[in-house]
Design a protein around this motif. Structure first.
Motif, PDB file in Angstrom:
ATOM      1  N   LEU A  47       0.788  -1.240   0.000  1.00 60.20           N
ATOM      2  CA  LEU A  47       0.000   0.000   0.000  1.00 60.20           C
ATOM      3  C   LEU A  47       0.816   1.284   0.000  1.00 60.20           C
ATOM      4  O   LEU A  47       0.305   2.337  -0.338  1.00 60.20           O
ATOM      5  CB  LEU A  47      -0.959  -0.003   1.196  1.00 60.20           C
ATOM      6  N   ASN A  48       2.106   1.201   0.368  1.00 55.28           N
ATOM      7  CA  ASN A  48       2.902   2.432   0.323  1.00 55.28           C
ATOM      8  C   ASN A  48       3.595   2.634  -1.021  1.00 55.28           C
ATOM      9  O   ASN A  48       4.432   3.516  -1.176  1.00 55.28           O
ATOM     10  CB  ASN A  48       3.934   2.443   1.457  1.00 55.28           C
ATOM     11  N   LYS A  49       3.233   1.790  -2.007  1.00 51.40           N
ATOM     12  CA  LYS A  49       3.753   1.948  -3.361  1.00 51.40           C
ATOM     13  C   LYS A  49       2.770   2.740  -4.215  1.00 51.40           C
ATOM     14  O   LYS A  49       1.561   2.559  -4.109  1.00 51.40           O
ATOM     15  CB  LYS A  49       3.963   0.578  -4.013  1.00 51.40           C
ATOM     16  N   ALA A  50       3.299   3.598  -5.069  1.00 51.65           N
ATOM     17  CA  ALA A  50       2.432   4.403  -5.941  1.00 51.65           C
ATOM     18  C   ALA A  50       1.610   3.520  -6.867  1.00 51.65           C
ATOM     19  O   ALA A  50       0.425   3.781  -7.117  1.00 51.65           O
ATOM     20  CB  ALA A  50       3.280   5.382  -6.746  1.00 51.65           C
ATOM     21  N   THR A  51       2.218   2.437  -7.393  1.00 46.93           N
ATOM     22  CA  THR A  51       1.482   1.573  -8.316  1.00 46.93           C
ATOM     23  C   THR A  51       0.335   0.851  -7.601  1.00 46.93           C
ATOM     24  O   THR A  51      -0.740   0.649  -8.183  1.00 46.93           O
ATOM     25  CB  THR A  51       2.417   0.540  -8.961  1.00 46.93           C
TER      26      THR A  51
END
Length: 538
Positions: free
Chosen positions: A392-396
């Motif tokens: 969830l902390n990834k932009a994708t």
């Protein structure tokens, strides 16, 4: 930056001289300083060190005629206004100590629970927070510096059999504080950007000055305060859950609305703008943010600032709405296509100055209708996105969560519409579900990377997630089919599951499932990336 030789001027000052200079407006606290963070115990330890004659370190002042944003108070002590013709001494190091002294020695007496409400116990010779207690042996520090107040306070000892001890200790307190000598070093003849690294090195917290800190100090003039302008933007966006916009991002847009760029060198030119120009740019920024936030929360499935894959996306949208506050239907469709494409492709994942400059130029040309499109020169790896690792902390993965929400998913267990607002606003991992449960796949020896493919993730209410836990898909989907009846297929299709994908679920074929579901995800992505033909409304 020029490398001038720093010629510091050391001197020794008595505390009485220091607080008098603060009172007279000769020493100011620049607003780029961190807030007062000391605890009550820290204040007491400082005062005790002074009383005992222990060293408490030096202070650092910057002597300049450059007028910066500064606090109106240090501690409880009001700072007198001085004409800008006078040079100022800005406090670079020693804020916590000087604030503690000014706060306790000039406490206004309003709030008994204030950290500045400090008394000296003349019986035990120790400093205490009196909390409203009026004891004969408690000498309030705010009665110390004024001669008349000091003498009146000492008169209260007359009725005590220990009056001599109390009076002697009060006098000892007065002399120890008024006459305590503190080393002071003054530097001068330097620009703000030359002073900044000095502040950063000597700051005890190791805090670096941000661009906002420096520009707040550099642009403070004619009633303009950058901090207030930023707060107004945040307040205007609060009802849409966008109040947590980063200060640096708002500063970028103020620079853009002033006709400048959004990288550091351009933002620095704000210091040359007149106060009225800055106020107009700040007002335009606030209005453009309101329009841009309204766009992303109504035309796109964003529910809060946390859902934004890249901060630069909002910066560019704000500049678009600054120049084009009433876009056409087709322009909105192009903006939506641009948003999805830049999110899926990680286009702004490593944005450099060149990319930022060219993209800003493109969005301005599109907003002013000098161009019919807002192009992104990149290719989306659709299949790679569908099988990217979900975190969830990834932009994708944030973009993938938005894709799920855009499909308006229904609950696996009861067919109700999933509260995507709650799932996205909180971005809670428990609101997302592995369709093939992790525990089940772990038992089959599937790698962690494959388990967490985007194509194995769906939105699910927290209660439903707990009910499914680690059941085999063939088991819980059969229960779903029996429970949902006619709603079964609408539920599945709202979660990117069709007949072919379901066949893989029924036999617990994970590889077949992710391949087929990935195709549906890619199909939806391509629809979002490609805008409808010009002039055609659905």
């Amino acid at each position: 930056m020029s490398k001038k030789k720093i010629d510091p001027r050391p001197e020794v000052l008595r505390i009485e001289e220091l607080v008098t200079r603060v009172k007279d407006g000769d020493i100011k606290l620049p607003k780029f300083q961190r807030p007062f963070v000391w605890k009550k115990t820290d204040i007491l330890k400082l005062l005790d060190s002074i009383y005992r004659g222990y060293p408490i370190g030096s202070i650092l002042l910057w002597h300049t005629k450059q007028e910066l944003a500064s606090e109106n108070k240090i501690g409880e002590l009001d700072i007198k206004f001085r004409s800008e013709d006078y040079p100022f001494n800005y406090l670079l190091d020693g804020q916590q100590r000087l604030s503690s002294l000014c706060g306790t020695l000039y406490w206004n007496g309003a709030n008994v629970n204030s950290e500045w409400n400090v008394s000296f116990d003349v019986e035990k010779e120790e400093f205490v927070h009196s909390k409203g207690e009026e004891k004969l042996n408690y000498f309030p520090l705010n009665k110390l510096m004024d001669t008349s107040s000091f003498l009146n306070q000492c008169k209260a000892f007359e009725a005590s059999p220990k009056k001599e001890k109390y009076t002697n200790n009060a006098t000892k307190l007065l002399n120890s504080i008024k006459d305590y000598k503190l080393a002071s070093v003054t530097i001068g003849d330097m620009e703000l950007d030359e002073v900044a690294p000095i502040f950063e090195r000597i700051n005890s917290s190791g805090r670096q000055l941000t661009m906002v800190d420096l520009m707040r100090a550099a642009t403070w003039k004619g009633g303009f305060d950058l901090s207030d302008a930023i707060d107004e933007v945040k307040n205007a966006c609060e009802d849409k859950n966008f109040e947590l916009i980063q200060n640096e991002h708002i500063l970028r847009n103020i620079s853009a609305c002033a006709g400048l760029g959004i990288h550091k060198e351009s933002i620095d030119k704000l210091r040359d703008k007149a106060p009225d120009e800055l106020k107009i740019a700040a007002k335009s920024t606030k209005e453009a943010y309101t329009l841009a936030v309204d766009f992303v929360t109504t035309e796109l499935p964003l529910k809060s600032i946390k859902n934004l894959p890249y901060g630069l996306q909002l910066t560019l949208l704000v500049e678009f709405f600054n120049l084009n506050p009433r876009p056409t239907y087709n322009e909105k469709q192009i903006l939506k296509s641009w948003f999805w494409k830049s999110s899926f492709s990680k286009y702004y994942g490593s944005a450099n100055t060149g990319l930022i400059t060219s993209t800003l130029k493109d969005v301005r040309a599109f907003a002013l209708r000098e161009k019919e499109e807002f192009p992104i020169e990149t290719v989306v790896n659709f299949e790679g996105f569908a099988k990217d690792y979900f975190r969830l902390n990834k932009a994708t993965s944030t973009a993938y969560a938005l894709l799920l929400a855009n499909n308006q998913p229904l609950s696996f267990l009861n067919g109700d519409k999933i509260d995507t607002y709650k799932s996205l606003a909180n971005i809670n991992r428990l609101e997302f579900h592995h369709i093939f449960p992790k525990a089940f796949l772990n038992r089959l020896g599937v790698s962690d990377k494959k388990i967490n493919y985007h194509s194995n993730i769906c939105m699910l209410n927290l209660g439903d997630n707990r009910e499914i836990l680690d059941k085999k898909p063939s088991e819980y989907f059969k229960e779903m089919e029996n429970n949902l009846g006619e709603s079964f297929w609408p539920v599945l299709k709202s979660n990117f599951i069709n007949e072919t994908t379901y066949e893989s679920l029924k036999i617990d074929d994970y590889d077949g499932f992710v391949d087929e579901r990935s195709k549906l995800i890619v199909e939806s992505m391509k629809t979002l990336v490609l805008p409808p033909p010009m002039g055609i409304k659905p």
